[in-house]
Design an enzyme around this catalytic site. Sequence first.
Site, PDB file in Angstrom:
ATOM      1  N   GLY A 136       0.844  -1.203   0.000  1.00 28.23           N
ATOM      2  CA  GLY A 136       0.000   0.000   0.000  1.00 28.23           C
ATOM      3  C   GLY A 136       0.871   1.242   0.000  1.00 28.23           C
ATOM      4  CG  HIS A 137       3.242   2.151   3.476  1.00 27.31           C
ATOM      5  ND1 HIS A 137       3.304   1.015   4.237  1.00 27.31           N
ATOM      6  CD2 HIS A 137       2.635   3.092   4.243  1.00 27.31           C
ATOM      7  CE1 HIS A 137       2.757   1.254   5.422  1.00 27.31           C
ATOM      8  NE2 HIS A 137       2.332   2.496   5.447  1.00 27.31           N
ATOM      9  CE  LYS A 154      -6.009   0.286   6.081  1.00 23.85           C
ATOM     10  NZ  LYS A 154      -5.713   1.172   7.195  1.00 23.85           N
ATOM     11  CB  SER A 205      -3.359  -2.306   7.673  1.00 21.28           C
ATOM     12  OG  SER A 205      -3.039  -1.796   8.955  1.00 21.28           O
TER      13      SER A 205
HETATM   14  P1  AMP Z   1       0.554   4.613   7.731  1.00 20.20           P
HETATM   15  O1  AMP Z   1       1.986   4.183   7.673  1.00 20.20           O
HETATM   16  O2  AMP Z   1      -0.390   3.516   8.089  1.00 20.20           O
HETATM   17  O3  AMP Z   1       0.355   5.884   8.517  1.00 20.20           O
HETATM   18  O4  AMP Z   1       0.159   4.999   6.239  1.00 20.20           O
HETATM   19  C1  AMP Z   1       0.901   5.920   5.496  1.00 20.20           C
HETATM   20  C2  AMP Z   1       0.138   6.267   4.238  1.00 20.20           C
HETATM   21  O5  AMP Z   1      -0.068   5.085   3.475  1.00 20.20           O
HETATM   22  C3  AMP Z   1      -1.249   6.852   4.528  1.00 20.20           C
HETATM   23  O6  AMP Z   1      -1.516   7.882   3.601  1.00 20.20           O
HETATM   24  C4  AMP Z   1      -2.143   5.660   4.325  1.00 20.20           C
HETATM   25  O7  AMP Z   1      -3.460   6.017   3.947  1.00 20.20           O
HETATM   26  C5  AMP Z   1      -1.440   4.955   3.190  1.00 20.20           C
HETATM   27  N1  AMP Z   1      -1.829   3.539   3.157  1.00 20.20           N
HETATM   28  C6  AMP Z   1      -1.799   2.658   4.190  1.00 20.20           C
HETATM   29  N2  AMP Z   1      -2.291   1.468   3.793  1.00 20.20           N
HETATM   30  C7  AMP Z   1      -2.654   1.613   2.489  1.00 20.20           C
HETATM   31  C8  AMP Z   1      -3.243   0.743   1.513  1.00 20.20           C
HETATM   32  N3  AMP Z   1      -3.564  -0.519   1.801  1.00 20.20           N
HETATM   33  N4  AMP Z   1      -3.480   1.236   0.275  1.00 20.20           N
HETATM   34  C9  AMP Z   1      -3.160   2.520  -0.028  1.00 20.20           C
HETATM   35  N5  AMP Z   1      -2.611   3.378   0.842  1.00 20.20           N
HETATM   36  C10 AMP Z   1      -2.353   2.944   2.084  1.00 20.20           C
END
Ligand code: AMP
Length: 285
Positions: free
Chosen positions: A36-37, A154, A190
């Site tokens: 995702g990232h 997400k 996630s």
């Molecule tokens: P986090 O590390 O969980 O704070 O996420 C960092 C960024 O990655 C945020 O903008 C999230 O929305 C995005 N993100 C996390 N999981 C996904 C996913 N499965 N698909 C797309 N973007 C994601």
Amino acid sequence: MEVIRTIAATFASCEAARGDGRTVGLVPTMGALHDGHRSLIRRARAERDHVVVSVFVNPLQFGDPADLEAYPRNEQADLEAAAVEGVDVVFVPTVEEMLGSGEGAAEAAVSVDPGPLGDRLEGASRPGHFRGVATAVAKLFNVVGPCAAYFGEKDAQQLAIVDRMVRDLSFPVEIVACPTVREPDGLAMSSRNRRLSPEQREAAGCLFLALSEAAELARAGERDTAKLVAVMAREIGATPKAALDYAAVVDDAFEPVERIEGPARALVAARFGEIRLIDNLRLPS
Ligand code: AMP
């Protein structure tokens, strides 16, 4: 690829890039990078010249110290993933560098009020969460300077709040929304997924199933959001090891709606043991 741990050097690197006429792309993350990232990083890489990925587990957005403690961290793997994606700078500040040192370091005295949207849905379940997010993201925007910043759908409510903050406070930042990347069974990727037991991992599939059922009903013409919410709650409620937190349907402003009359989004949050997951899906109109 440069690994930078200070605010000053990150700002200098981005200023130098802009001075050379290069555009800057920022991908804020809390690390434990997954596909995702990586989709956000790839998009930034394709669209901007100087790509900065920040890796910072932001204490301000965690209400529960145990959740903060248990949050997965793997700096080496994150740096390797960033290098593979052709990132220019990975900004990896310490908590002290980002939030100041000493007593109360994790409670900035000045913070960004996320507005009424910060109190609803995720904000109601996690008081203070979006104030912590908005404060850290505002700070990151100042560390990097004028740029395009990439966020995942997400975390749709976070995206809406950051977008609103940028408009209301006139940050010189363009927000780019990126689609959710999912596992083969539909589970949104996630960093928290890796903490699920095999049984919890199987149960977690109910989130996407619930959202898909709501989308199917909407596609068939159902406009009454109470019916959609009931279907989602039933699906998650019937799944062993899943505990529903909320199911909701909101409009583009993230206001709950009784009838679908324009762009709308279904949202769910549930616990699987200690682990709380969220997901959402745009509804066909
Ligand atoms: P986090 O590390 O969980 O704070 O996420 C960092 C960024 O990655 C945020 O903008 C999230 O929305 C995005 N993100 C996390 N999981 C996904 C996913 N499965 N698909 C797309 N973007 C994601």
